[in-house]
Scaffold this motif. Sequence first.
Motif, PDB file in Angstrom:
ATOM      1  N   ALA A 768       8.330  -2.070   2.980  1.00 25.06           N
ATOM      2  CA  ALA A 768       8.758  -1.822   1.605  1.00 25.06           C
ATOM      3  C   ALA A 768       7.525  -1.711   0.726  1.00 25.06           C
ATOM      4  CB  ALA A 768       9.666  -2.959   1.120  1.00 25.06           C
ATOM      5  N   LYS A 769       7.447  -0.629  -0.075  1.00 23.59           N
ATOM      6  CA  LYS A 769       6.255  -0.385  -0.882  1.00 23.59           C
ATOM      7  C   LYS A 769       6.619  -0.162  -2.342  1.00 23.59           C
ATOM      8  CE  LYS A 769       3.674   1.749   2.949  1.00 23.59           C
ATOM      9  NZ  LYS A 769       2.967   2.959   3.434  1.00 23.59           N
ATOM     10  N   PRO A 771       6.102   1.952  -5.352  1.00 26.26           N
ATOM     11  CA  PRO A 771       5.611   3.329  -5.544  1.00 26.26           C
ATOM     12  C   PRO A 771       4.490   3.453  -6.566  1.00 26.26           C
ATOM     13  CG  PRO A 771       7.819   3.055  -6.467  1.00 26.26           C
ATOM     14  CD  PRO A 771       7.535   1.821  -5.691  1.00 26.26           C
ATOM     15  N   GLU A 772       4.288   2.432  -7.382  1.00 25.76           N
ATOM     16  CA  GLU A 772       3.198   2.484  -8.364  1.00 25.76           C
ATOM     17  C   GLU A 772       1.938   1.790  -7.878  1.00 25.76           C
ATOM     18  OE1 GLU A 772       3.168   4.095 -11.268  1.00 25.76           O
ATOM     19  OE2 GLU A 772       5.124   4.907 -10.724  1.00 25.76           O
ATOM     20  N   SER A 773       1.937   1.318  -6.639  1.00 29.92           N
ATOM     21  CA  SER A 773       0.795   0.548  -6.139  1.00 29.92           C
ATOM     22  C   SER A 773      -0.381   1.458  -5.804  1.00 29.92           C
ATOM     23  CB  SER A 773       1.189  -0.243  -4.890  1.00 29.92           C
ATOM     24  OG  SER A 773       1.609   0.626  -3.845  1.00 29.92           O
ATOM     25  N   THR A 774      -1.587   0.958  -6.099  1.00 31.10           N
ATOM     26  CA  THR A 774      -2.795   1.636  -5.665  1.00 31.10           C
ATOM     27  C   THR A 774      -3.121   1.184  -4.241  1.00 31.10           C
ATOM     28  OG1 THR A 774      -4.178  -0.115  -6.576  1.00 31.10           O
ATOM     29  CG2 THR A 774      -3.703   1.775  -8.010  1.00 31.10           C
ATOM     30  N   TYR A 775      -4.092   1.836  -3.631  1.00 26.25           N
ATOM     31  CA  TYR A 775      -4.454   1.489  -2.258  1.00 26.25           C
ATOM     32  C   TYR A 775      -5.576   0.461  -2.292  1.00 26.25           C
ATOM     33  CZ  TYR A 775      -5.063   2.187   2.769  1.00 26.25           C
ATOM     34  OH  TYR A 775      -5.104   2.007   4.143  1.00 26.25           O
ATOM     35  N   SER A 776      -5.315  -0.723  -1.717  1.00 24.41           N
ATOM     36  CA  SER A 776      -6.284  -1.828  -1.729  1.00 24.41           C
ATOM     37  C   SER A 776      -6.791  -2.061  -0.312  1.00 24.41           C
ATOM     38  CB  SER A 776      -5.633  -3.109  -2.261  1.00 24.41           C
ATOM     39  OG  SER A 776      -5.142  -2.903  -3.566  1.00 24.41           O
ATOM     40  N   PRO A 777      -7.919  -1.440   0.079  1.00 31.72           N
ATOM     41  CA  PRO A 777      -8.412  -1.556   1.460  1.00 31.72           C
ATOM     42  C   PRO A 777      -8.669  -2.994   1.876  1.00 31.72           C
ATOM     43  CG  PRO A 777      -9.566   0.179   0.278  1.00 31.72           C
ATOM     44  CD  PRO A 777      -8.767  -0.569  -0.742  1.00 31.72           C
ATOM     45  N   GLY A 778      -8.170  -3.346   3.044  1.00 32.66           N
ATOM     46  CA  GLY A 778      -8.443  -4.652   3.624  1.00 32.66           C
ATOM     47  C   GLY A 778      -7.685  -5.812   3.027  1.00 32.66           C
ATOM     48  N   ARG A 779      -6.814  -5.560   2.083  1.00 28.59           N
ATOM     49  CA  ARG A 779      -6.125  -6.662   1.413  1.00 28.59           C
ATOM     50  C   ARG A 779      -4.658  -6.718   1.830  1.00 28.59           C
ATOM     51  NH1 ARG A 779      -8.533  -5.907  -4.752  1.00 28.59           N
ATOM     52  NH2 ARG A 779     -10.714  -6.201  -4.184  1.00 28.59           N
ATOM     53  N   ARG A 780      -4.164  -7.954   1.917  1.00 24.01           N
ATOM     54  CA  ARG A 780      -2.753  -8.170   2.208  1.00 24.01           C
ATOM     55  C   ARG A 780      -2.108  -8.728   0.944  1.00 24.01           C
ATOM     56  NH1 ARG A 780      -0.262  -8.953   7.136  1.00 24.01           N
ATOM     57  NH2 ARG A 780      -2.214  -9.502   8.201  1.00 24.01           N
ATOM     58  N   GLY A 781      -1.743  -7.852   0.054  1.00 22.50           N
ATOM     59  CA  GLY A 781      -1.092  -8.268  -1.176  1.00 22.50           C
ATOM     60  C   GLY A 781       0.410  -8.207  -1.037  1.00 22.50           C
ATOM     61  N   LYS A 782       1.099  -8.224  -2.169  1.00 15.77           N
ATOM     62  CA  LYS A 782       2.564  -8.152  -2.153  1.00 15.77           C
ATOM     63  C   LYS A 782       3.063  -6.792  -2.645  1.00 15.77           C
ATOM     64  CE  LYS A 782       3.562 -12.207  -0.479  1.00 15.77           C
ATOM     65  NZ  LYS A 782       4.401 -13.187  -1.131  1.00 15.77           N
ATOM     66  N   ALA A 783       2.124  -5.827  -2.777  1.00 15.54           N
ATOM     67  CA  ALA A 783       2.563  -4.475  -3.145  1.00 15.54           C
ATOM     68  C   ALA A 783       3.249  -3.808  -1.960  1.00 15.54           C
ATOM     69  CB  ALA A 783       1.374  -3.645  -3.607  1.00 15.54           C
ATOM     70  N   TRP A 784       2.857  -4.197  -0.753  1.00 18.14           N
ATOM     71  CA  TRP A 784       3.518  -3.745   0.460  1.00 18.14           C
ATOM     72  C   TRP A 784       4.096  -4.976   1.164  1.00 18.14           C
ATOM     73  CZ3 TRP A 784      -0.012   0.259   3.440  1.00 18.14           C
ATOM     74  CH2 TRP A 784      -0.275   1.353   2.610  1.00 18.14           C
ATOM     75  N   LEU A 785       5.323  -4.887   1.604  1.00 17.54           N
ATOM     76  CA  LEU A 785       5.993  -5.970   2.321  1.00 17.54           C
ATOM     77  C   LEU A 785       6.521  -5.424   3.636  1.00 17.54           C
ATOM     78  CD1 LEU A 785       8.099  -7.366  -0.676  1.00 17.54           C
ATOM     79  CD2 LEU A 785       5.880  -8.207   0.118  1.00 17.54           C
ATOM     80  N   LYS A 786       6.535  -6.274   4.653  1.00 10.41           N
ATOM     81  CA  LYS A 786       7.056  -5.802   5.944  1.00 10.41           C
ATOM     82  C   LYS A 786       8.188  -6.700   6.407  1.00 10.41           C
ATOM     83  CE  LYS A 786       3.512  -8.115   8.816  1.00 10.41           C
ATOM     84  NZ  LYS A 786       2.413  -7.893   9.773  1.00 10.41           N
ATOM     85  N   LEU A 787       9.143  -6.057   7.003  1.00 11.32           N
ATOM     86  CA  LEU A 787      10.321  -6.740   7.535  1.00 11.32           C
ATOM     87  C   LEU A 787      10.489  -6.246   8.969  1.00 11.32           C
ATOM     88  CD1 LEU A 787      12.832  -8.552   6.965  1.00 11.32           C
ATOM     89  CD2 LEU A 787      14.036  -6.469   6.321  1.00 11.32           C
ATOM     90  N   LYS A 788      10.278  -7.142   9.910  1.00 10.00           N
ATOM     91  CA  LYS A 788      10.409  -6.715  11.297  1.00 10.00           C
ATOM     92  C   LYS A 788      11.169  -7.774  12.076  1.00 10.00           C
ATOM     93  CE  LYS A 788       6.128  -8.586  13.265  1.00 10.00           C
ATOM     94  NZ  LYS A 788       4.942  -8.277  14.085  1.00 10.00           N
ATOM     95  N   THR A 789      11.526  -7.410  13.290  1.00  9.76           N
ATOM     96  CA  THR A 789      12.244  -8.358  14.126  1.00  9.76           C
ATOM     97  C   THR A 789      11.394  -9.598  14.354  1.00  9.76           C
ATOM     98  OG1 THR A 789      13.189  -8.704  16.313  1.00  9.76           O
ATOM     99  CG2 THR A 789      11.348  -7.193  16.177  1.00  9.76           C
ATOM    100  N   SER A 790      12.003 -10.735  14.432  1.00  7.26           N
ATOM    101  CA  SER A 790      11.281 -11.995  14.551  1.00  7.26           C
ATOM    102  C   SER A 790      10.939 -12.321  15.998  1.00  7.26           C
ATOM    103  CB  SER A 790      12.127 -13.128  13.961  1.00  7.26           C
ATOM    104  OG  SER A 790      13.356 -13.239  14.674  1.00  7.26           O
TER     105      SER A 790
END
Length: 916
Positions: A768-769, A771-790
């Motif tokens: 989940a992203k 759409p107004e987020s800039t690209y932050s190299p090397g960072r794990r922020g909350k602009a991108w979130l991931k949901l995957k199988t546990s």
Amino acid sequence: MIEVRFQRGLYVPEADLWLDPWDAQPWAFVSHAHADHFARHDKALCSTVTAALVRCRYGVAAEKLEPAAFHTVVERNGFRLRLLPAGHIAGSAMLHVTRKADGATMLYTGDFKVRKGRTSEPVVFQQADLLILETTFGLPQFNFPSQMEVESAVLRFVHDTLADGEVPVLLGYSLGKAQEALALLHANEIPAVLHPNVADMTRACLEAGVSCLPEPILLDGPVPPGHAVIAPPNAVRSKLLRAVGNRRVAMLSGWAMVPGATFRYRVDEAIPLSDHADYPGLMECIQRVRPKKILTVHGYTREFAAELRLRGQDAWSASGNDQLELALSPPSARGVMTGSGVQTTASARHVRPICALADFTSLCRLTGETSSRLEKIRHLAAYLKGLESEDDLVLAASWLTGRALPRAADRRAVYAGSATLRRALLKLPGAREERYREISLSQNDAARTTRLFLQELPLKPEPLTLEGLAAFFTELATAPGSLAKIELLSSRLRTLHPAEGETLVKLLTGDLRIGLKEGLVEDAVATAFSAEPAAVRNAHMLTGDLGETARLAKHKRLEQAALRPFVPVKVMLASPMPDAAALVDYVSQGAAATRGIWLEPKYDGIRAQLHKQGNRAALYSRDLRPLDAEFPELLHAALTLPGDFILDGEIIAYAEGKRLTFHDLQTRLGRITVAQSDLFAASSDAGDGHGSSLPPVSFIAFDLLWLNESDLLREPLLKRRTLLDDSGIGQVHPAIVPIQLLRSDADADAVQAAFKQARAEGHEGLIAKDPESTYSPGRRGKAWLKLKTSSTLDCVVVAAEQGHGKRAEVLSDYTFAVRDQVSGQLRVIGKAYSGLTDVEIEELTEYFKRHTLSTERRKHIVEPNLVLEIAFDSIQASKRHDSGLALRFPRIHAIRRDKTPDEIDTLQYARSLVDS
């Protein structure tokens, strides 16, 4: 003084006498029976015990030897010669020489030790005008524990190992330390079986009159209960010792004093049992001999001589190179001539040709000896700031990260095989293969071996600039074949001071081993040029070159750093969420709530960047490693696309119409980095098979970072995606396509439905992203979130343990950890041993042995630098591990060579997956 010349050994011309020469001579003194001190002379003067050992070990005829008892005078050519016990091994002797005409005296120590051994005669010193001193351990750091402490350590190791039901194996030279260990065990009623080489030398010692040894028991089958094994170091991987299961190994060596000795020797313990004098022992020898002049041989000859000159002694390396270097030094470093010779100032402690490479080497030594991070930064900053040449600044800053060539260059091309280094060294005048082998076995370190070996050779040091060394690296990288590399490397090493030769080899291996990481050098650049550390890090990320970053920092132009093709940047990361409800809940609290949620499928492939400009294309992994050789078809596809660009995306594979997983792609990622002794290897296995047996791949582009000279990192994702769609990149070649894009309202049910659909299509989950987020190299922020199988976690290995049965000789059981986001500490969450092939386990065994920090019986505590993807059935609360969690049925899903320890999952995320 009695004249002594260095000519592939030491020669006393007035007496026509050679001292332990390297080549066979008409008449020579042989101090003891080790191979590096013996040659087949026409006539050899030696002690009676040495004569017996030489006859047994080398089959020398009795008429070739002239044995003499200790303290007996032998007269020759106007000189009186007297053998004195050296204390090194059984029969080892020093030679005291007196010129009858004027009473001038000389003492040649050969190898010696001051402390009393169990199998060697106690050392006896006698005053002499000239002292020729062996300085194997001629640095202050070599201050061995007391004899009682060392022997207690050996006995403790043996007793503990036997108590644990394992077999203790002691490694020591077959003549010397092996008998010392045997005598110690025998005195404490511990039986031992001996490797055949040790048994042969023990019998020879018994026949020569060494009475404290038991009759040897040969190792020729299973080790009897309660017995230890004694073997030479080079036999540790022999078939005979490999057959000794359930063993624990200790190396007996003075080099055990060097940090990381157990890692280098690949043993469970290293104990400083030595048959050489340590630094205090050398000083005691000088005090007791009271010489007017000192010549040093073997080991730290120049360093120890320079230290003695600081103390007012007339001391020089016997090879004479330090006197040549003193002549090349600036006036301020030359010192003044005194009645007893040259007395140097503190600035000339390590005298060598004054040049930029010497300064760089001195910086590396100083930084390596400094444990404080702030002190390291201070030393580095002062050096970088003081460089007048901008080109030197660029080169030095890059080399401090251990990189011989710029990242853009083919770094592997500069390597030469370990055999190439050995052959290059052996081409040098005066080189002896047996001496090289002895040093190499004792060090197990290519750079250190190079320095110690060069210290004993007649070199011709010449000043070398940093630009000159850079030109050499380029020439070596482009040399046509191994013979050309050997010739180039040998010629260059001959013109370097041994310390600079060590630096060169360290750069070729890609590791200066002085405790530096890129972040620390970045801080040094910031300090040197009064820049903000964050600005330096950002510029370094964009330029991909710390040298170029240092240049920008010097001119206060860090803001000019910009993204450009063929300089990969670290990828932007997504933060994990435990479920759809948590994801939507977080999004609903931010600005994205009014814009909806932008969803993409999360592929199970290899994260990569695809660069294209003009008629060139390149592919990089998430750890910035080139992937061109692994996926050439994607480069061909990229060259058919319009415009110039940098894409962020995922490489996925197909077979028979089915999407494959990361595990299936591992065949193309190459093997784990080879051992340090093989770091001169000319190639890797990466890309060694691109035939029809490998599945076809595609590049799924989900971001556009650069387009036709425009840096898009600071543009919102919405604009970047629009430019990607409008560029036509996804409409030309089927192997490179944009990712499928989904939009969703902030509704948990809708997100969960999309997640299930993605799973049904074979994806790992959703991203989940904003759409107004800039690209932050090397960072794990909350602009991108991931949901995957546990069902999987990315973990880092913190320990590797020997297996059982057919896996008893490999490290097959891996303890792994996740990171506590609050404290930053690693917390163990489980242990797994299934999921890998035998080939992968053997490969990991070598890898973990090279990265072992310490050992605890069968377990190796390793550097946390390898990521595994761990599959499991569930997570439960547990007191078994310090994470407070445990995985149910964990197994290794994949070796994630494409991920760094900074990218592993967190303890907090793992807790969110605990079964309620």
